[in-house]
Design an enzyme around this catalytic site. Structure first.
Site, PDB file in Angstrom:
ATOM      1  N   CYS A  53       0.955  -1.137   0.161  1.00 51.63           N
ATOM      2  CA  CYS A  53       0.096  -0.104  -0.066  1.00 51.63           C
ATOM      3  C   CYS A  53       0.839   1.313   0.103  1.00 51.63           C
ATOM      4  CB  CYS A  53      -0.883   0.108   1.303  1.00 51.63           C
ATOM      5  SG  CYS A  53      -1.894   1.406   1.347  1.00 51.63           S
TER       6      CYS A  53
ATOM      7  N   CYS B 266       0.402   5.269   6.529  1.00 58.13           N
ATOM      8  CA  CYS B 266      -0.371   4.947   7.950  1.00 58.13           C
ATOM      9  C   CYS B 266       0.962   4.373   8.893  1.00 58.13           C
ATOM     10  CB  CYS B 266      -1.288   4.099   7.782  1.00 58.13           C
ATOM     11  SG  CYS B 266      -2.545   4.623   6.599  1.00 58.13           S
TER      12      CYS B 266
ATOM     13  N   CYS C  32       0.715   0.770  10.216  1.00 59.30           N
ATOM     14  CA  CYS C  32       0.182  -0.373   9.207  1.00 59.30           C
ATOM     15  C   CYS C  32       1.504  -1.150   8.799  1.00 59.30           C
ATOM     16  CB  CYS C  32      -0.333   0.241   8.022  1.00 59.30           C
ATOM     17  SG  CYS C  32      -1.238  -0.932   7.114  1.00 59.30           S
TER      18      CYS C  32
ATOM     19  N   CYS D 136     -15.688  -9.629   5.914  1.00 62.76           N
ATOM     20  CA  CYS D 136     -15.272  -8.223   5.613  1.00 62.76           C
ATOM     21  C   CYS D 136     -14.087  -8.684   4.713  1.00 62.76           C
ATOM     22  CB  CYS D 136     -14.584  -7.680   6.974  1.00 62.76           C
ATOM     23  SG  CYS D 136     -15.893  -7.470   8.037  1.00 62.76           S
TER      24      CYS D 136
ATOM     25  N   CYS E 267     -18.850  -6.762   3.901  1.00 62.62           N
ATOM     26  CA  CYS E 267     -18.309  -5.669   4.059  1.00 62.62           C
ATOM     27  C   CYS E 267     -16.940  -5.613   3.301  1.00 62.62           C
ATOM     28  CB  CYS E 267     -18.159  -5.234   5.558  1.00 62.62           C
ATOM     29  SG  CYS E 267     -17.368  -3.733   5.873  1.00 62.62           S
TER      30      CYS E 267
ATOM     31  N   ARG F 225     -18.169  -2.715  17.620  1.00 61.51           N
ATOM     32  CA  ARG F 225     -17.204  -3.809  17.260  1.00 61.51           C
ATOM     33  C   ARG F 225     -15.964  -3.664  18.101  1.00 61.51           C
ATOM     34  NH1 ARG F 225     -19.918  -6.349  13.275  1.00 61.51           N
ATOM     35  NH2 ARG F 225     -21.251  -4.932  11.855  1.00 61.51           N
TER      36      ARG F 225
END
Length: 295
Positions: free
Chosen positions: A54, A58, A61, A98, A130, A262
């Site tokens: 990616c 971040c 991450c 998900c 999701c 959640r």
């Protein structure tokens, strides 16, 4: 309902957040029982359909190209592979699947066409689907809606003020724009944040205010606890005290009564009894790996 508001102030949420812990849990538990069935526990299966590589930076991450975490990029999975995992999850009690792809944003290309095919085929199993694919345009949101997508996850992570400390490759407004892109579709918004990034209690309160003043509230609010990963800038952050986790969940439950709160990333850091307190405080959904469905 009188419990539902979209005009919270920071001071009001701070007063809730700072309530003595047992009183806070008691209040949140009552709110939960007014709006939800306390006997229900939702289980979510997370499938990384495209791992690593990616371009975002971040700081938390392991999948960012900017972080030397040892994660090896993997190509987008085939529809058959994803459906097989989803079938196992459904057999083991999952109610939502998900799909996560390590992208900055969705491109209108063959990979997106495959994602649409995956959504259609997994939805056909009878499970909620999701997806979290990065930034999204209104047109792409409509295509996902047509494919049968139930929910879209796009976390705000932290407050607008602290955000640029954690991510510099996109703005807070970019996040809000993707949330807005879902307007006009039947896709439910899944949007929460992460604690343990080095943020202050004021940042947590500001995050909750942003979420609580969305109209409508997010259908789902994941509360993530930082999982410290070697090779990321936040690898040496201190552990988050469990009472902070419970306090965040309870406050979210009170200010967003109808949302599904959640207990998401970081659940493995909590003991069974600590997780039970989170559920008492209003969480009634958890994430699991392919080999660890139940608590």
């Amino acid at each position: 309902m009188p419990d539902i508001r979209h005009d919270w102030t920071n001071a009001e949420i701070e007063a809730v957040y700072d309530t003595p812990l047992l009183d806070l849990v008691y209040r949140a538990a009552g709110m939960h029982r007014r709006h939800h069935d306390p006997s229900v526990m939702q289980v979510n299966q997370l499938i990384s359909i495209k791992t690593g590589g990616c371009p975002e930076d971040c700081a938390y991450c392991s999948q960012s190209v900017h972080n030397d975490s040892g994660v090896k990029p993997q190509p987008l999975m085939s529809t058959d592979e994803v459906v097989a995992i989803a079938e196992r999850a459904l057999a083991n009690g999952a109610s939502r699947v998900c799909l996560g792809a390590a992208w900055r944003d969705v491109k209108d290309n063959q990979q997106f066409e495959r994602v649409l095919d995956i959504v259609t085929n997994v939805t056909a199993l009878g499970v909620e689907v999701c997806a979290t694919l990065g930034m999204l345009s209104p047109e792409q949101a409509h295509r996902l809606d047509e494919a049968g997508l139930y929910a879209y996850n796009h976390n705000l992570d932290t407050s607008a003020e602290y955000y640029e400390t954690i991510i510099t490759t996109r703005s807070y407004q970019d996040r809000l724009d993707t949330i807005q892109a879902l307007a006009g579709t039947d896709i439910s918004l899944c949007c929460g944040g992460i604690i343990g990034l080095g943020e202050s209690p004021a940042d947590r309160i500001a995050l909750l205010r942003t979420l609580a003043n969305l109209d409508p509230h997010p259908g789902s609010v994941p509360v993530n606890v930082l999982s410290r990963v070697e090779g990321t800038p936040l690898a040496d952050q201190p552990e988050v005290p469990v009472d902070d986790v419970i306090r965040m969940i309870a406050t979210a439950r009170i200010v967003m009564p109808d949302s599904i709160v959640r207990l998401a990333a970081g659940r493995h850091l909590l003991s069974v009894s600590e997780q039970a307190l989170c559920f008492l405080a209003g969480a009634y959904s958890l994430f699991s790996s392919d080999n660890n469905i139940m608590l």
